[in-house]
Design a protein around this motif. Sequence first.
Motif, PDB file in Angstrom:
ATOM      1  N   GLY B 386       0.850  -1.182   0.000  1.00  0.00           N
ATOM      2  CA  GLY B 386       0.000   0.000   0.000  1.00  0.00           C
ATOM      3  C   GLY B 386       0.884   1.229   0.000  1.00  0.00           C
ATOM      4  O   GLY B 386       2.102   1.149   0.207  1.00  0.00           O
ATOM      5  N   ASP B 387       0.260   2.393  -0.210  1.00  0.00           N
ATOM      6  CA  ASP B 387       1.041   3.623  -0.184  1.00  0.00           C
ATOM      7  C   ASP B 387       1.596   3.883   1.219  1.00  0.00           C
ATOM      8  O   ASP B 387       2.660   4.449   1.389  1.00  0.00           O
ATOM      9  CB  ASP B 387       0.226   4.815  -0.695  1.00  0.00           C
ATOM     10  CG  ASP B 387      -1.234   4.789  -0.261  1.00  0.00           C
ATOM     11  OD1 ASP B 387      -1.714   3.721   0.196  1.00  0.00           O
ATOM     12  OD2 ASP B 387      -1.909   5.828  -0.371  1.00  0.00           O
ATOM     13  N   GLY B 388       0.861   3.430   2.236  1.00  0.00           N
ATOM     14  CA  GLY B 388       1.331   3.615   3.610  1.00  0.00           C
ATOM     15  C   GLY B 388       2.477   2.683   3.951  1.00  0.00           C
ATOM     16  O   GLY B 388       3.549   3.124   4.379  1.00  0.00           O
ATOM     17  N   ILE B 411       2.700  -0.722  -6.087  1.00  0.00           N
ATOM     18  CA  ILE B 411       2.088   0.017  -4.981  1.00  0.00           C
ATOM     19  C   ILE B 411       0.618   0.225  -5.327  1.00  0.00           C
ATOM     20  O   ILE B 411       0.297   0.776  -6.381  1.00  0.00           O
ATOM     21  CB  ILE B 411       2.779   1.380  -4.774  1.00  0.00           C
ATOM     22  CG1 ILE B 411       4.275   1.172  -4.506  1.00  0.00           C
ATOM     23  CG2 ILE B 411       2.127   2.139  -3.617  1.00  0.00           C
ATOM     24  CD1 ILE B 411       5.060   2.472  -4.407  1.00  0.00           C
ATOM     25  N   LEU B 412      -0.260  -0.270  -4.468  1.00  0.00           N
ATOM     26  CA  LEU B 412      -1.684  -0.012  -4.664  1.00  0.00           C
ATOM     27  C   LEU B 412      -1.977   1.281  -3.911  1.00  0.00           C
ATOM     28  O   LEU B 412      -2.236   1.285  -2.709  1.00  0.00           O
ATOM     29  CB  LEU B 412      -2.529  -1.171  -4.137  1.00  0.00           C
ATOM     30  CG  LEU B 412      -2.267  -2.530  -4.811  1.00  0.00           C
ATOM     31  CD1 LEU B 412      -3.191  -3.609  -4.246  1.00  0.00           C
ATOM     32  CD2 LEU B 412      -2.430  -2.442  -6.326  1.00  0.00           C
ATOM     33  N   ASN B 413      -1.886   2.362  -4.649  1.00  0.00           N
ATOM     34  CA  ASN B 413      -1.917   3.695  -4.045  1.00  0.00           C
ATOM     35  C   ASN B 413      -3.357   4.207  -3.994  1.00  0.00           C
ATOM     36  O   ASN B 413      -3.895   4.660  -4.996  1.00  0.00           O
ATOM     37  CB  ASN B 413      -1.017   4.611  -4.887  1.00  0.00           C
ATOM     38  CG  ASN B 413      -0.927   6.002  -4.309  1.00  0.00           C
ATOM     39  OD1 ASN B 413      -1.631   6.337  -3.345  1.00  0.00           O
ATOM     40  ND2 ASN B 413      -0.074   6.821  -4.896  1.00  0.00           N
ATOM     41  N   ASN B 414      -3.963   4.111  -2.820  1.00  0.00           N
ATOM     42  CA  ASN B 414      -5.346   4.569  -2.679  1.00  0.00           C
ATOM     43  C   ASN B 414      -5.452   5.851  -1.854  1.00  0.00           C
ATOM     44  O   ASN B 414      -6.536   6.271  -1.470  1.00  0.00           O
ATOM     45  CB  ASN B 414      -6.231   3.463  -2.077  1.00  0.00           C
ATOM     46  CG  ASN B 414      -5.653   2.911  -0.783  1.00  0.00           C
ATOM     47  OD1 ASN B 414      -4.702   3.474  -0.235  1.00  0.00           O
ATOM     48  ND2 ASN B 414      -6.220   1.829  -0.285  1.00  0.00           N
ATOM     49  N   GLY B 415      -4.314   6.448  -1.543  1.00  0.00           N
ATOM     50  CA  GLY B 415      -4.357   7.732  -0.838  1.00  0.00           C
ATOM     51  C   GLY B 415      -4.807   7.634   0.604  1.00  0.00           C
ATOM     52  O   GLY B 415      -5.086   8.646   1.251  1.00  0.00           O
ATOM     53  N   TYR B 416      -4.898   6.427   1.096  1.00  0.00           N
ATOM     54  CA  TYR B 416      -5.344   6.224   2.479  1.00  0.00           C
ATOM     55  C   TYR B 416      -4.552   5.108   3.132  1.00  0.00           C
ATOM     56  O   TYR B 416      -4.029   4.224   2.445  1.00  0.00           O
ATOM     57  CB  TYR B 416      -6.814   5.778   2.519  1.00  0.00           C
ATOM     58  CG  TYR B 416      -7.830   6.866   2.345  1.00  0.00           C
ATOM     59  CD1 TYR B 416      -8.194   7.682   3.413  1.00  0.00           C
ATOM     60  CD2 TYR B 416      -8.448   7.054   1.114  1.00  0.00           C
ATOM     61  CE1 TYR B 416      -9.158   8.668   3.253  1.00  0.00           C
ATOM     62  CE2 TYR B 416      -9.408   8.043   0.942  1.00  0.00           C
ATOM     63  CZ  TYR B 416      -9.759   8.847   2.017  1.00  0.00           C
ATOM     64  OH  TYR B 416     -10.708   9.815   1.863  1.00  0.00           O
ATOM     65  N   LEU B 417      -4.541   5.123   4.453  1.00  0.00           N
ATOM     66  CA  LEU B 417      -4.243   3.905   5.194  1.00  0.00           C
ATOM     67  C   LEU B 417      -5.539   3.118   5.077  1.00  0.00           C
ATOM     68  O   LEU B 417      -6.423   3.176   5.930  1.00  0.00           O
ATOM     69  CB  LEU B 417      -3.897   4.221   6.649  1.00  0.00           C
ATOM     70  CG  LEU B 417      -2.585   5.013   6.821  1.00  0.00           C
ATOM     71  CD1 LEU B 417      -2.434   5.520   8.236  1.00  0.00           C
ATOM     72  CD2 LEU B 417      -1.389   4.165   6.426  1.00  0.00           C
ATOM     73  N   GLY B 418      -5.642   2.416   3.947  1.00  0.00           N
ATOM     74  CA  GLY B 418      -6.938   1.954   3.466  1.00  0.00           C
ATOM     75  C   GLY B 418      -7.682   1.023   4.409  1.00  0.00           C
ATOM     76  O   GLY B 418      -8.894   1.147   4.592  1.00  0.00           O
ATOM     77  N   MET B 419      -6.963   0.084   4.990  1.00  0.00           N
ATOM     78  CA  MET B 419      -7.665  -0.873   5.840  1.00  0.00           C
ATOM     79  C   MET B 419      -8.254  -0.187   7.067  1.00  0.00           C
ATOM     80  O   MET B 419      -9.363  -0.515   7.504  1.00  0.00           O
ATOM     81  CB  MET B 419      -6.716  -2.001   6.267  1.00  0.00           C
ATOM     82  CG  MET B 419      -7.386  -3.105   7.042  1.00  0.00           C
ATOM     83  SD  MET B 419      -8.760  -3.825   6.129  1.00  0.00           S
ATOM     84  CE  MET B 419      -7.947  -5.141   5.242  1.00  0.00           C
TER      85      MET B 419
END
Lengths: 183, 512
Positions: B386-388, B411-419
């Motif tokens: 992830g991005d984080g 990198i699966l960049n979703n702009g969040y600490l997704g989980m």
Amino acid sequence: MRHTFVALVEDKPGVLNRVVSVFRRRNFNIESLTVGHTHQVGISRITIVVDSDQTEVERIMPYMYKLINVLQVEDLTHTARVSRDLAMVKVNATTENRSAIMQFAEVFRARIVDVGNDSLIIEITGDEEKVNGFVDVLRPYGIIEMVRTGIIAMERGTSTLLNNMAETQNIELPIEYKMASGN
Amino acid sequence: MADGYARACGKVGVALATSGPGATNLITGIVTAQMDSSPIVCITGQVASPLIGFDAFQETDVTGITLPITKHNYLISKVEDIAPTIREAFFIASSGRPGPVLIDITKDAQQAEIEWEYDDRPVHISGYRPDFSPLPADLCRAVEMIQSAQRPVILAGHGILISGAMQEVLEFAERTQTPVASTLLGLSGFPGNHPLSLGMMGMHGEAWVNQTIQNADLLLAFGMRFDDRVTGKTSTFAPNAKKIHIEIDPSEINKNIAVDIALVGDLKETLQKILPNVQPANHAEWLATIEAWKGDSSVRNIQNLPDNGHLYAAHVINDLWRYTNGESLVVSDVGQNQMWTAQYYRHDKPNTAITSGGLGTMGFGLPAAIGAKFARPEMEVWAIAGDGGFQMTQAELSTAAQEGIKINLAILNNGYLGMVRQWQEFFYDRRYSATPMKSPDFVKIAEAHGLTGIRVTRRDEVADAICKARETPGSVVIDFQVEKEDSVYPMVPSNASIDAMIRRPVPQIADR
Ligand SMILES: Cc1ncc(C[n+]2csc(CCOP(=O)(O)OP(=O)(O)O)c2C)c(N)n1
Ligand SMILES: [Mg+2]
């Protein structure tokens, strides 16, 4: 419910720390803990008493076994056993009440190990209830200081921790242990 | 890195660190290895023995700190103890249930010299018994139970890979026609494309897998430990199933789930004893029921949707799986990216799915992928992060560049600490506290290391990027800018029954 565990461990630095950590990690309060040599060079014996209602206590043995330096563990809680605690109690003693205290000591088969001007040190050995009973009797006289060893316990009959270790795990005892355990 | 190496090839991984801060920096890595039974040996420097206890420069009680997080540890202050201890450490790390061992060596011991002869007798440690084997009577009872089961399921854990029991499990499953559900770490222990493979169980397992477990009459737990991410609420877990647990670590028996038969021992050896006594079975009806449950789930599968311009992480992983023929070694980080990888990359070859399960260590992916590549240089290695998580250990890109090794990092960049964002969405009224993230330009970061960076924002660019990464000689970083607020479905809320899953809302799919 009180649980009494006994363990044979290698006599090396830090081993006690490892054993105690198993209890600390689970937030168990250890009531008493004794460690000492066995007749076998290199092996120490630990007795740990824990009072907890959590069922997790019963599952502590496999975690102790996981420790590399632990040779054998048994839960003697439900086993016929002899347990002993030793206390030294320093108690106020005046000329008036000294003989009464000494009489109590005799009844409990305790021994006077020191006599001071205003105090006595009395040593008592027995199972925990007996020691507790004696301490209660002394209390009104004024206990100034007390030390207890904590409980040591041993299974009744011929079975021994060392031999059980070989049997339960279906392993040959290393030669050096066999000789000492008389087999 | 040592952990990734160990997991990829099964050999002991080694990490060296200096005293004090070097040693304390190992802590997260050690716990990660401990939780996932990974064999590593960590060697740390300690101040000279006369200085121990004086708060000397960089003196740290490393054996004290690591006592509860290692399988065993040592403090060595005499040169003659070094060689025997290292042998013991490797033996302990790799035998029984593997795990991390730490050796702290004082400076004076390191600098001393000694005449030394290699002792090649087998290591014997009196208090250590890694070689349990199940009682014959229990084996007989287990065979009977297996024979009379109507709705059995295998819970395939990490132990399959550690014990090397892939062939035995396959044979068992095929002969008894028993479907196989995998734990997160068990993925790749059983061929993902096999008709009997159900996929992953647990919190983010597929609905049909959890349904299978809940309706089974026999669970065959092979080298797994009934983690809470697997069982959900334990009191409602597989309520009608008898349970047979094959496990090498006796302390796991009846820990989380009470079992009917415990076979304590090596999985491979135990299955080899069971297999000759197991008759072929045919659970056609049971398998058909499971198949029907699968059908019900597929409408909710984002992977089945036509391209509508959105870039979903599921598409990325699915394409990666397709274009690499499911044959690469995939190391995932932690979070949504990890779950999507587990759901959409199907592994047929053993030891090709590596991830931090028990500890869920963000930042694990990249360094572990580098370690894995060292262990198996012939393999194509992909790290998914992830991005984080990427930003927690991104400095390791310099290791990849320096060592000149070839891995690809998606990198699966979703702009969040997704989980965490997902939990905030589901359980905290969308209060996105401390989860939105503004990241640096990942392409430029790759380039700063002299590596190749690629940015992907549309679904139709995914395949090209994957192919380009595979063809490029050095390590490549792909910044996949995926849908920001997508969630991992299905999901079992914490401590709920595993069949009470939050499913992907169907209307939401139709909208997009
Ligand atoms: C070192 C560490 N810190 C915090 C967490 C808690 N945590 C679990 S998943 C997650 C979010 C991960 O974000 P990202 O790496 O962007 O991955 P995503 O979930 O968005 O795919 C966090 C903070 C963790 N597992 N590890
Ligand atoms: Mg993210």
